[in-house]
Design an enzyme around this catalytic site. Structure first.
Site, mmCIF file in Angstrom:
data_model
loop_
_atom_site.group_PDB
_atom_site.id
_atom_site.type_symbol
_atom_site.label_atom_id
_atom_site.label_comp_id
_atom_site.label_asym_id
_atom_site.label_seq_id
_atom_site.Cartn_x
_atom_site.Cartn_y
_atom_site.Cartn_z
ATOM 1 N N ASP A 88 37.967 24.518 20.699
ATOM 2 C CA ASP A 88 36.865 25.468 20.532
ATOM 3 C C ASP A 88 37.353 26.590 19.637
ATOM 4 O O ASP A 88 38.484 26.553 19.122
ATOM 5 C CB ASP A 88 36.378 25.979 21.902
ATOM 6 C CG ASP A 88 34.880 26.286 21.890
ATOM 7 O OD1 ASP A 88 34.470 27.112 21.051
ATOM 8 O OD2 ASP A 88 34.136 25.706 22.690
ATOM 9 N N HIS A 101 31.827 25.578 16.650
ATOM 10 C CA HIS A 101 32.905 25.939 17.579
ATOM 11 C C HIS A 101 34.280 25.582 17.011
ATOM 12 O O HIS A 101 35.156 25.101 17.734
ATOM 13 C CB HIS A 101 32.706 25.234 18.931
ATOM 14 C CG HIS A 101 31.584 25.809 19.742
ATOM 15 N ND1 HIS A 101 31.771 26.793 20.693
ATOM 16 C CD2 HIS A 101 30.261 25.544 19.753
ATOM 17 C CE1 HIS A 101 30.606 27.108 21.243
ATOM 18 N NE2 HIS A 101 29.668 26.369 20.693
ATOM 19 N N GLU A 118 25.594 24.171 19.203
ATOM 20 C CA GLU A 118 25.650 25.544 18.685
ATOM 21 C C GLU A 118 26.370 25.655 17.335
ATOM 22 O O GLU A 118 27.315 26.417 17.191
ATOM 23 C CB GLU A 118 26.333 26.447 19.726
ATOM 24 C CG GLU A 118 25.567 26.509 21.039
ATOM 25 C CD GLU A 118 26.262 27.363 22.075
ATOM 26 O OE1 GLU A 118 25.587 28.225 22.651
ATOM 27 O OE2 GLU A 118 27.473 27.160 22.345
#
Ligand code: ACM
Length: 476
Positions: free
Chosen positions: A110, A179, A242
């Site tokens: 991440d 990410h 995302e």
């Protein structure tokens, strides 16, 4: 489906007679579940590591035959935001097996860290696996203390083999194309030219993305190959959530590849990128898993498993065409508070209570039967932005994990008081195992947030959070 419990994956029969014990199961998972049942028939002290008392334990004669309602009974641990060493993961595997979970999804990459060795691309773990500081607390002040760590490929192989011997498959996740700040810190050329690259020291989201083009796909294939050599995993999670695509359309290399495919929208490129990686995995006999944003952009193959985190409607939409593992923020994000008590520690918000988890129905009765049939199971998530230590992990996971284990094994919890009565006995087993769970009536003083940096923040209310994730679940 076979009538016999021991013919179902994870199912078993245990037959105890005078001086004899027979276990029947179709594989390791069923045997592990059978032995868990046997241990449950013994006093709570049988869950300690010490020897049995003089004279041994005795169990009543009888037959137990049982099978799981759901095939995917999972837990996700985010080892990227805060790193947890191998010994924590191995212990966690034991605790999951004791609750008949059969998947451990490791979120290995991440913005805040890359957590696995790469021999092909060693800057990933050398540069990407640590940050010089972390911004915790209400004011986001940098603590000035480095945080880091990664698993070697040998560690990963060991964890996967250990898990498998306990009936659990590790599902490694490399979250792309969003990410990816840690990945970009290691290999800036994979991301937006000219943009700052650093492993993020903030605990909140807002990281960067990589380019979805062919050379990046080739790079990631080499990384995935290494992970698969180590784990032999049948499932690999590619993330897909995302992702900031705002710079893609104006990047000439991405624009050229889009033109080649005839794409007019960057979302198509998001889907294309994930399908390319999924196709590579399929060639190795590996099934791809994604978060639900990838379903929205078409980043799925026919057999891709969709983890729907943003709510219930997107899960139902995905189940019209794909196998789904239920991972809704409410009630499976166990990093949210367990109650509204002011002494709960700082977290993302909440509450998500034990009762909320117990009321969860992975395949709701109001869905059409064909969609309910596509629900493989469910999984709880522990995102670790606010979870730097194993003791806090125990606190968040238990006893909510016990309720989810019951839901996934039995299908649903119809009688909450009856479950709670059994849970009271089960907590004695957790005591014997050394699990620092949250007591049912609230945290111990040393588990509370106190008045310092861990003081409970004025966090968002769960109803608002739920509405928000539902409202964005059409977006990539
Ligand atoms: C997620 O919570 N972004 C999967």
């Amino acid at each position: 489906m076979s009538d016999r419990d021991d013919h179902v994956p994870g199912g078993y029969e245990v037959e105890i007679s005078e001086g004899r014990l027979d276990v029947r199961a179709g594989g390791v998972e069923g045997v592990v579940n059978a032995l868990t049942t046997l241990r449950q028939l013994l006093p709570a002290n049988a869950w300690r590591r010490g020897a049995a008392p003089e004279g041994g334990w005795s169990v009543p004669c009888g037959i137990v035959a049982d099978r799981p309602a759901y095939a995917w009974r999972g837990a996700m641990l985010d080892v990227a935001r805060h790193f947890f060493p191998k010994r924590t993961v191995l212990r966690y595997i034991d605790l999951l097996a004791a609750h008949r979970f059969n998947r451990l999804h490791l979120h290995l990459a991440d913005d805040q860290g890359w957590r696995v060795e790469s021999r092909r691309h060693p800057r990933l773990h050398r540069v990407g696996s640590w940050r010089p500081s972390t911004r915790l607390g209400p004011d986001g002040v940098a603590d000035g203390t480095p945080h880091g760590g990664h698993y070697t490929l040998d560690d990963l192989a060991e964890m996967a083999a250990y898990a498998r011997s306990r009936g659990i498959e590790i599902v490694p996740e490399i979250d792309v194309p969003g990410h990816t700040s840690a990945l970009r810190a290691a290999y800036p050329e994979l991301g937006e030219p000219g943009r700052d690259q650093a492993v993020l020291d903030t605990v909140w989201a807002g990281g960067s993305s990589i380019s979805p083009t062919r050379p990046v796909v080739a790079f990631l294939q080499e990384v995935l190959e290494e992970i698969l050599d180590a784990t032999r995993a049948p499932y690999v999670h590619l993330g897909g959530d995302e992702c900031d695509m705002s710079w893609w359309a104006s990047d000439p290399v991405i624009a050229a590849e889009m033109a080649e495919h005839g794409y007019t929208d960057v979302k198509q490129m998001h889907g294309h990128f994930l399908r390319s990686l999924g196709g590579f995995l399929a060639g190795l006999g590996v099934r791809m898993v994604v978060w639900d944003e990838a379903f929205v952009t078409g980043g799925v193959l026919d057999d891709t498993i969709v983890m729907a985190w943003r709510g219930h409607r997107v899960a139902e939409r995905a189940a019209a065409s794909h196998d789904v593992v239920r991972t809704p923020l409410f009630p499976t994000y166990f990093n949210f508070d367990q109650s509204g008590l002011p002494q709960e520690r700082r977290s993302e918000g909440g509450p998500i209570t034990l009762g909320d988890v117990a009321a969860f129905s992975p395949a709701p009765g109001e869905w059409p039967a064909e969609r309910r049939a596509r629900v493989l199971g469910g999984q709880f998530q522990i995102w670790t932005e606010w979870v730097p230590a194993e003791r806090h992990l125990d606190y968040l996971a238990f006893p909510r994990a016990c309720a989810l284990a019951e839901v996934l094994w039995s299908g649903e919890i119809l009688d909450l008081p009856e479950f709670e009565a059994r849970l009271a006995g089960h907590l004695e087993r957790l005591d014997a195992l050394g699990v620092e769970y949250r007591p049912l009536d609230g945290p111990h003083p040393w588990q509370a947030g106190g008045t310092g940096v861990w003081r409970r923040a004025q966090s968002g209310r769960i109803e608002e959070t739920r509405k928000w994730v539902e409202s964005i679940s059409h977006e990539p």
